[in-house]
Write a protein that holds these residues in place. Structure first.
Motif, PDB file in Angstrom:
ATOM      1  N   SER A 268       0.826  -1.206   0.000  1.00  0.00           N
ATOM      2  CA  SER A 268       0.000   0.000   0.000  1.00  0.00           C
ATOM      3  C   SER A 268       0.860   1.256   0.000  1.00  0.00           C
ATOM      4  N   VAL A 269       2.101   1.152   0.498  1.00  0.00           N
ATOM      5  CA  VAL A 269       2.984   2.318   0.482  1.00  0.00           C
ATOM      6  C   VAL A 269       3.326   2.704  -0.955  1.00  0.00           C
ATOM      7  N   GLY A 270       3.480   1.726  -1.841  1.00  0.00           N
ATOM      8  CA  GLY A 270       3.702   2.030  -3.245  1.00  0.00           C
ATOM      9  C   GLY A 270       2.543   2.784  -3.846  1.00  0.00           C
ATOM     10  N   LEU A 271       1.331   2.430  -3.440  1.00  0.00           N
ATOM     11  CA  LEU A 271       0.142   3.113  -3.926  1.00  0.00           C
ATOM     12  C   LEU A 271       0.085   4.561  -3.443  1.00  0.00           C
ATOM     13  N   ILE A 272       0.514   4.800  -2.194  1.00  0.00           N
ATOM     14  CA  ILE A 272       0.539   6.166  -1.665  1.00  0.00           C
ATOM     15  C   ILE A 272       1.475   7.031  -2.504  1.00  0.00           C
ATOM     16  N   TYR A 273       2.653   6.524  -2.793  1.00  0.00           N
ATOM     17  CA  TYR A 273       3.601   7.256  -3.644  1.00  0.00           C
ATOM     18  C   TYR A 273       2.959   7.574  -4.995  1.00  0.00           C
TER      19      TYR A 273
ATOM     20  N   LYS B 176      -4.867  18.891  -2.758  1.00  0.00           N
ATOM     21  CA  LYS B 176      -5.211  17.922  -3.804  1.00  0.00           C
ATOM     22  C   LYS B 176      -5.556  16.555  -3.230  1.00  0.00           C
ATOM     23  N   VAL B 177      -4.942  16.210  -2.079  1.00  0.00           N
ATOM     24  CA  VAL B 177      -5.115  14.872  -1.518  1.00  0.00           C
ATOM     25  C   VAL B 177      -5.245  14.984  -0.005  1.00  0.00           C
ATOM     26  N   VAL B 178      -6.114  14.147   0.566  1.00  0.00           N
ATOM     27  CA  VAL B 178      -6.205  13.972   2.016  1.00  0.00           C
ATOM     28  C   VAL B 178      -6.003  12.487   2.311  1.00  0.00           C
ATOM     29  N   LEU B 179      -5.140  12.195   3.276  1.00  0.00           N
ATOM     30  CA  LEU B 179      -4.841  10.814   3.657  1.00  0.00           C
ATOM     31  C   LEU B 179      -5.473  10.522   5.017  1.00  0.00           C
ATOM     32  N   VAL B 180      -6.290   9.485   5.078  1.00  0.00           N
ATOM     33  CA  VAL B 180      -6.956   9.078   6.323  1.00  0.00           C
ATOM     34  C   VAL B 180      -6.525   7.653   6.633  1.00  0.00           C
ATOM     35  N   CYS B 181      -5.751   7.483   7.682  1.00  0.00           N
ATOM     36  CA  CYS B 181      -5.212   6.171   8.056  1.00  0.00           C
ATOM     37  C   CYS B 181      -6.096   5.567   9.140  1.00  0.00           C
TER      38      CYS B 181
ATOM     39  N   VAL C 167     -13.039   9.018  -3.667  1.00  0.00           N
ATOM     40  CA  VAL C 167     -12.514   8.160  -2.599  1.00  0.00           C
ATOM     41  C   VAL C 167     -11.761   6.979  -3.195  1.00  0.00           C
ATOM     42  N   VAL C 168     -10.575   6.736  -2.655  1.00  0.00           N
ATOM     43  CA  VAL C 168      -9.786   5.565  -3.033  1.00  0.00           C
ATOM     44  C   VAL C 168      -9.389   4.832  -1.761  1.00  0.00           C
ATOM     45  N   LEU C 169      -9.430   3.508  -1.795  1.00  0.00           N
ATOM     46  CA  LEU C 169      -9.004   2.660  -0.681  1.00  0.00           C
ATOM     47  C   LEU C 169      -7.642   2.080  -1.011  1.00  0.00           C
TER      48      LEU C 169
ATOM     49  N   HIS D  77     -13.403  17.717  -5.658  1.00  0.00           N
ATOM     50  CA  HIS D  77     -12.194  17.624  -6.480  1.00  0.00           C
ATOM     51  C   HIS D  77     -10.970  17.201  -5.672  1.00  0.00           C
ATOM     52  N   VAL D  78     -11.112  17.086  -4.348  1.00  0.00           N
ATOM     53  CA  VAL D  78     -10.007  16.653  -3.496  1.00  0.00           C
ATOM     54  C   VAL D  78     -10.071  15.134  -3.335  1.00  0.00           C
ATOM     55  N   LEU D  79      -8.971  14.474  -3.602  1.00  0.00           N
ATOM     56  CA  LEU D  79      -8.907  13.020  -3.481  1.00  0.00           C
ATOM     57  C   LEU D  79      -8.766  12.630  -2.014  1.00  0.00           C
ATOM     58  N   VAL D  80      -9.649  11.761  -1.535  1.00  0.00           N
ATOM     59  CA  VAL D  80      -9.585  11.274  -0.161  1.00  0.00           C
ATOM     60  C   VAL D  80      -9.121   9.813  -0.197  1.00  0.00           C
ATOM     61  N   VAL D  81      -7.962   9.578   0.378  1.00  0.00           N
ATOM     62  CA  VAL D  81      -7.381   8.239   0.414  1.00  0.00           C
ATOM     63  C   VAL D  81      -7.664   7.627   1.782  1.00  0.00           C
ATOM     64  N   VAL D  82      -8.408   6.542   1.805  1.00  0.00           N
ATOM     65  CA  VAL D  82      -8.680   5.816   3.043  1.00  0.00           C
ATOM     66  C   VAL D  82      -7.693   4.648   3.094  1.00  0.00           C
TER      67      VAL D  82
END
Length: 356
Positions: free
Chosen positions: A89-94, A153-158, A214-216, A183-188
Motif C-alpha cells: 500500500s505504500v507504493g500506492l501512496i507514492y 489535492k489529496v487527504v490521507l486518512v489512516c 474516494v480511493v481505498l 475535487h479533493v482526493l480522499v485516500v482511506v
C-alpha cells in the motif's frame, strides 16, 4: 566545477525508519515486535504455489496482473478496472501523490500517522499539511477538514491509525467526506482493516461506491502475512484507478507476489481464523496493560501504542533487554506489534517493571 544536482526537495525527504531486528541473546529467544508483521507463517498451500512460480523466474511477471485483478474483483465484488496493484500500500501512496499533485500542492494528513506519508509528499515536491491527533490518538477529522484549502489535492486518512491504533467510524468518515470538496482526493488507508473490531466500522467498499473522490489502499503485508513479497491494491473509481496504473512501475509486482496473493485470497476463511487469534491476543495484551495502570489508546490494528514522550528510548532499551524489539518514535512513544504469546507475555512483564 559544476556537477549534476537533484531537485532541491530531494534533500528534504525524511528517511524511512524500518523496525530493527531483535538482538541475538544467548539462551533466549528474541522477538521482533517492531514492524507489525504477522507472526504466523504463510497459510497452507501458499508456499507450495510460490514454489511452483519460482520456476518461472527467467520470465517477466504478468505486467497486467491479470489473474490477481480477476481474483480481487471476484473477492470484493468490484470491477477489475477499479483496481490497481503495487508494491504494498505504500507504493500506492507514492503513486497517488505523484499522479494527483503538482509541486507545491498540499496533502493533508493526521500526525503522527504512517511515516511514509511525508516521505511520499516531499518526494513529489508537494507540501505536507500535518494536523495533530486528538489526545486519545484519534484523527481530528474536523480540524483536517478545516485544513483543506484551494491548494489541497489529496487527504490521507489512516484507519486504524498507524502507530497509535484507533480507527474511525463510518459515521465519522461520512461526516468528514461531506465537508471535503469533490475535487479533493480522499485516500482511506486500510492497511489494517482486517483487525478492526469496533461498533460502526468503516465499510470501505460501500464508501468508495458512493463517492467519486474516494480511493481505498490495502495490503497483503499485514493480515495476510506476505510482507516479504510487497503487494498491495487500491480500490477506486475507474478514472482514479487508471491514473494509478498509468504511473505504476512496469513489472513492479513480481510473479511470486501475484501468485502468493491469489493463493492467500483463495484461503481467506483460514486467514480470518488467524486474524481472530491475533485479535484475541491483542485484547489480552490491552487488558493486561490497563490492569497494570497503563492508559493505552484503543488498539484496532495488530499493535499497541505507548505515549512515552522523553522516556521512549529508555522503554525501547528495557524491551531489548527482555528480548523484544519495539519501534520507538523519538520523544513521542513506542509502537509494539502483537506477536507470539511468549513475546506478548514479555511485553506485559515489561509493563509491570517499567514506571508509568
Amino acid at each position: 566545477m559544476s556537477s549534476p544536482q537533484p531537485r532541491p526537495n530531494v534533500a528534504d525527504i525524511p528517511p524511512y525508519v524500518a523496525g530493527k531486528p531483535p538482538a541475538v541473546r544467548p539462551g533466549m529467544v528474541s522477538y521482533k515486535l517492531s514492524s507489525n508483521e504477522n507472526p504466523y507463517p504463510p497459510l497452507p498451500g501458499v508456499v507450495e504455489a510460490v514454489q511452483q512460480a519460482v520456476g518461472q523466474m527467467n520470465r517477466y511477471p504478468d505486467m497486467g496482473s491479470t489473474a490477481l485483478y480477476a481474483k480481487l474483483a471476484e473477492t470484493f465484488e468490484v470491477p477489475a478496472d477499479h483496481l490497481s496493484v503495487a508494491t504494498g500500500s505504500v507504493g500506492l501512496i507514492y503513486q497517488l501523490v505523484q499522479a494527483f499533485c503538482d509541486p507545491g500542492d498540499e496533502v493533508v494528513f493526521a500526525w503522527r500517522s504512517f511515516e511514509a506519508y511525508p516521505i511520499a509528499v516531499t518526494a513529489a515536491a508537494a507540501t505536507s499539511v500535518r494536523v495533530p491527533l486528538l489526545p486519545d490518538g484519534r484523527h481530528d477529522l474536523d480540524a483536517m477538514a478545516a485544513a483543506v484549502t484551494d491548494r489541497t489535492k489529496v487527504v490521507l486518512v489512516c484507519t486504524p491509525n498507524n502507530p497509535t491504533g484507533p480507527a474511525i467510524t463510518q459515521a465519522e468518515l461520512d461526516a468528514f467526506l461531506a465537508q471535503v470538496p469533490g475535487h479533493v482526493l480522499v485516500v482511506v488507508d486500510e492497511a489494517y482493516l482486517e483487525f478492526v473490531r469496533t461498533d460502526d466500522p468503516v465499510d470501505g467498499i460501500a464508501t468508495y461506491r458512493r463517492h467519486d473522490n474516494v480511493v481505498l489502499t490495502r495490503t497483503f503485508s499485514k493480515a495476510y502475512g506476505l510482507a516479504g513479497f510487497r503487494v498491495g491494491y487500491a480500490v477506486a473509481p475507474a478514472p482514479i484507478a487508471a491514473a494509478l496504473r498509468a504511473v505504476s512501475l512496469p513489472f513492479g509486482v513480481s510473479t511470486v507476489a501475484q501468485v502468493a496473493a491469489i493463493a492467500s485470497l483463495e484461503r481467506r476463511a483460514e486467514l480470518l481464523e488467524r486474524v481472530e487469534a491475533l485479535v484475541a491476543e491483542r485484547t489480552r495484551v490491552v487488558e493486561g496493560l490497563r490492569e497494570r495502570g497503563w492508559d493505552v489508546p484503543d488498539a484496532q490494528g495488530n499493535f499497541v501504542w505507548f505515549g512515552l514522550g522523553e522516556r521512549t528510548a529508555d522503554f525501547a532499551l528495557a524491551a531489548d533487554e527482555l528480548g523484544i524489539v519495539v519501534r520507538p518514535f523519538a520523544g513521542e512513544g513506542a509502537r509494539v506489534s502483537i506477536g507470539e504469546p511468549e513475546a506478548n507475555d514479555r511485553l506485559l512483564d515489561l509493563a509491570t517493571r517499567f514506571p508509568r
